[in-house]
Design a protein around this motif. Structure first.
Motif, PDB file in Angstrom:
ATOM      1  N   ARG A  75      24.187 -61.170   8.529  1.00  0.00           N
ATOM      2  CA  ARG A  75      24.740 -62.490   8.815  1.00  0.00           C
ATOM      3  C   ARG A  75      26.242 -62.380   9.103  1.00  0.00           C
ATOM      4  NH1 ARG A  75      25.199 -66.382   4.869  1.00  0.00           N
ATOM      5  NH2 ARG A  75      24.412 -64.859   3.397  1.00  0.00           N
ATOM      6  N   ALA A  76      26.907 -61.573   8.272  1.00  0.00           N
ATOM      7  CA  ALA A  76      28.349 -61.408   8.445  1.00  0.00           C
ATOM      8  C   ALA A  76      28.661 -60.877   9.836  1.00  0.00           C
ATOM      9  CB  ALA A  76      28.884 -60.459   7.382  1.00  0.00           C
ATOM     10  N   ARG A  79      28.442 -63.423  12.499  1.00  0.00           N
ATOM     11  CA  ARG A  79      29.575 -64.357  12.504  1.00  0.00           C
ATOM     12  C   ARG A  79      30.848 -63.681  12.978  1.00  0.00           C
ATOM     13  NH1 ARG A  79      28.849 -67.365   6.731  1.00  0.00           N
ATOM     14  NH2 ARG A  79      26.896 -68.402   7.199  1.00  0.00           N
ATOM     15  N   MET A  80      31.000 -62.412  12.601  1.00  0.00           N
ATOM     16  CA  MET A  80      32.249 -61.735  12.931  1.00  0.00           C
ATOM     17  C   MET A  80      32.392 -61.512  14.419  1.00  0.00           C
ATOM     18  SD  MET A  80      32.114 -59.381   9.620  1.00  0.00           S
ATOM     19  CE  MET A  80      33.298 -58.102   9.857  1.00  0.00           C
ATOM     20  N   ILE A  83      34.253 -64.438  15.889  1.00  0.00           N
ATOM     21  CA  ILE A  83      35.652 -64.728  15.549  1.00  0.00           C
ATOM     22  C   ILE A  83      36.515 -64.506  16.779  1.00  0.00           C
ATOM     23  CG2 ILE A  83      37.620 -63.974  14.174  1.00  0.00           C
ATOM     24  CD1 ILE A  83      35.704 -63.353  11.941  1.00  0.00           C
ATOM     25  N   GLY A  84      37.381 -65.450  17.037  1.00  0.00           N
ATOM     26  CA  GLY A  84      38.232 -65.323  18.213  1.00  0.00           C
ATOM     27  C   GLY A  84      37.670 -66.044  19.413  1.00  0.00           C
ATOM     28  N   GLU A  86      35.993 -68.849  18.979  1.00  0.00           N
ATOM     29  CA  GLU A  86      35.756 -70.233  18.571  1.00  0.00           C
ATOM     30  C   GLU A  86      36.570 -71.230  19.368  1.00  0.00           C
ATOM     31  OE1 GLU A  86      36.805 -68.757  15.104  1.00  0.00           O
ATOM     32  OE2 GLU A  86      34.925 -68.984  14.032  1.00  0.00           O
ATOM     33  N   LEU A 154      38.741 -77.980   9.088  1.00  0.00           N
ATOM     34  CA  LEU A 154      37.824 -78.641   8.186  1.00  0.00           C
ATOM     35  C   LEU A 154      38.570 -79.580   7.249  1.00  0.00           C
ATOM     36  CD1 LEU A 154      34.880 -76.572   7.080  1.00  0.00           C
ATOM     37  CD2 LEU A 154      35.421 -78.662   5.901  1.00  0.00           C
ATOM     38  N   TYR A 155      38.914 -80.732   7.729  1.00  0.00           N
ATOM     39  CA  TYR A 155      39.729 -81.666   6.960  1.00  0.00           C
ATOM     40  C   TYR A 155      40.915 -80.976   6.334  1.00  0.00           C
ATOM     41  CZ  TYR A 155      35.925 -84.628   7.893  1.00  0.00           C
ATOM     42  OH  TYR A 155      34.983 -85.329   8.552  1.00  0.00           O
ATOM     43  N   ARG A 156      41.657 -80.324   7.211  1.00  0.00           N
ATOM     44  CA  ARG A 156      42.851 -79.630   6.758  1.00  0.00           C
ATOM     45  C   ARG A 156      43.823 -80.637   6.174  1.00  0.00           C
ATOM     46  NH1 ARG A 156      45.505 -76.969  11.549  1.00  0.00           N
ATOM     47  NH2 ARG A 156      46.593 -78.918  11.757  1.00  0.00           N
ATOM     48  N   LYS A 352      30.723 -85.921  11.602  1.00  0.00           N
ATOM     49  CA  LYS A 352      30.719 -84.466  11.632  1.00  0.00           C
ATOM     50  C   LYS A 352      29.365 -83.930  12.073  1.00  0.00           C
ATOM     51  CE  LYS A 352      31.951 -80.574   8.895  1.00  0.00           C
ATOM     52  NZ  LYS A 352      32.164 -80.060   7.576  1.00  0.00           N
TER      53      LYS A 352
END
Lengths: 378, 103
Positions: A75-76, A79-80, A83-84, A86, A154-156, A352
């Motif tokens: 899974r990691a 996702r990895m 990255i970049g 997104e 995410l609701y920063r 959302k």
């Protein structure tokens, strides 16, 4: 003979158990999974994470835990690789795209389903529906960025202190919701809204005319009561309702609680049955509202809530709706600040997770919810 | 391509707090996983993201793996920037950490 059988099976079980216990299956699978995960990574990261993940597994106690960690690496790795990427937007997973396409087709077909047999010949029924599904499904499957709304941050937390330098709970939970809506999504939403408002207007037309007639008979004044509400992007629009108060008082535009003497007799009944909300379909047809969305809020209340809850501003990213997640989950109508928080959290959840599937779910759950809920009349 | 600001999700905050509050200043991935109770599938993307943003840096264990008889470990530590940014994030969040009910 039975005894021999029993001893035989017992012995077999022991041998199998011993075999399973001695051969290091789990570490082998673990190693295999790590290799599989590493292959998914970009070239320049493979060597590093192959070693790092073997080290990770080595530190963990227990074969099963190791295996669990190794499945996580799969899974990691997936996702990895993202990255970049997104920032440029990414495709939704294929399964959710299929589900979304199906939900969209169901949503579109639902109001016109009684007409389908008449449109298509009896023998071509299935074929035609298949064609429609294929067309709409294809439209979705080959389009990018399926989910119209995502929160990139995410609701920063934004600023924490207000002007007086004090830190109140409400000011801290500010965030940023960024809308990624394609032109296509916008157009499709509009189409679905028009379809639904037309279909429901046709459906309730007798009731609509009857109610209008009764209101007109009972007391002097206009049939419709127009109240200002906050729409998309803080634009004001006039929400159309059946008048349920006496004409001379409706100018005040204040919230009229149930059981107030200003209510007319008919007004009391139509409020109880939610019929006074029906003319909102006209707003949907005019494009000021959507069929599903957050509750429309009067400007005065909006200003008050906005000052207390900065996240409230996120609600105006989409059109308000007749039906909504907040409506079916909880009685709409802010009696206290706590209720307002809860309603806001439902609205934010809707924003959302907004999708055709959620819209469909809201549509189906509304009749159930309406049995126990009261109107969304702030 | 360096993303300027990593997304501060709840999981990311957990990772940062675990590294900040650790006894040692360097932790391996497994240590962080144990401290945060995050699954490995969630943990490593976060670590990579934070590293690319310059909040974390990592290095290999210096000992020879043949002498150790096990694979080398990789240790993570917060950079100057990471310490500063995560402290700031926590001081902003602290009072209402539990209010994020809808995320």
């Amino acid at each position: 003979l039975d005894l021999i059988w029993n001893i035989g099976t017992a012995a077999l079980a022991v041998v199998v158990a011993a075999f399973v216990a001695t051969v290091p299956w789990l570490p082998k699978i673990t190693e295999f999974l790590i290799q599989l995960a590493v292959k998914r990574l970009p070239e320049h990261q493979r060597a590093r994470f192959a070693e790092e993940w073997r080290g990770h597994v080595d530190e963990i106690q227990g074969d099963l835990n190791k295996l669990d960690a190794a499945t996580g690496f799969l899974r990691a790795a997936r996702r990895m690789t993202r990255i970049g990427k997104e920032a440029t937007g990414q495709d939704a997973p294929i399964l959710s795209r299929v589900v979304e396409a199906a939900a969209f087709v169901a949503l579109v077909l639902l109001p016109i389903s009684p007409l389908l047999p008449a449109f298509f010949g009896q023998h071509h029924n299935l074929l035609s529906i298949g064609c429609i599904i294929w067309t709409y499904g294809g439209l979705f499957l080959f389009s990018r960025k399926l989910h119209p709304v995502t929160s990139t941050t995410l609701y920063r937390p934004l600023s924490t202190t207000d002007k007086a330098g004090t830190c109140s709970q409400q000011t801290i939970v500010a965030g940023e919701l960024i809308l990624h809506e394609r032109k296509l999504d916008e157009a499709l939403h509009r189409l679905v809204d028009i379809e639904y408002s037309l279909a429901s207007l046709l459906f309730v037309l007798p009731l609509f005319l009857f109610t209008a007639f009764v209101i007109w008979i009972e007391s002097a004044g206009p049939v419709f009561d127009c109240q200002p509400r906050i729409g998309l992007g803080w634009r004001r629009f006039m929400l159309v309702k059946f008048r349920s108060t006496r004409a001379d008082d409706s100018l005040s535009h204040g919230a009229t609680p149930d059981g107030c003497p200003r209510l007319t007799r008919i007004g009391r009944i139509i409020r109880e049955l939610q019929i006074d909300e029906l003319p909102q379909l006209i707003n949907v047809l005019r494009g000021e509202m959507s069929f599903v969305g957050p509750c429309p809020v009067p400007p005065s209340v909006a200003a008050e809530l906005q000052s207390a809850q900065p996240l409230f501003a996120d609600r105006v990213l989409v059109k308000p709706g007749i039906l909504g997640w907040a409506l079916i989950n909880r009685r709409c109508g802010c009696t206290s600040m706590n209720d307002a928080w809860l309603n806001l959290s439902y609205d934010l959840y809707y924003l959302k997770h907004r999708s055709w599937l959620l819209d469909l779910l809201i549509l189906f759950r509304t009749p159930l919810a309406l049995c126990s809920l009261r109107s969304c009349s702030l | 391509m360096v993303p300027s600001q990593p997304r501060l999700s709840l999981q990311t905050l957990k990772v940062l707090s675990a590294i900040l509050s650790a006894q040692r200043d360097e932790l391996s991935g497994a240590d962080i996983g144990r401290a945060t109770k995050l699954a490995s599938g969630t943990l490593y993307p976060i670590l990579l993201r934070l590293e690319q943003a310059g909040w974390l840096e990592s290095r290999w264990e210096t000992d020879d793996p043949r002498k150790l008889g096990r694979p080398r470990r990789r240790f993570y530590r917060l950079t100057e920037l990471g310490v500063r940014r995560s402290r700031a994030a926590f001081s902003e969040l602290e009072p209402t950490f539990r209010r994020f009910s809808w995320t």
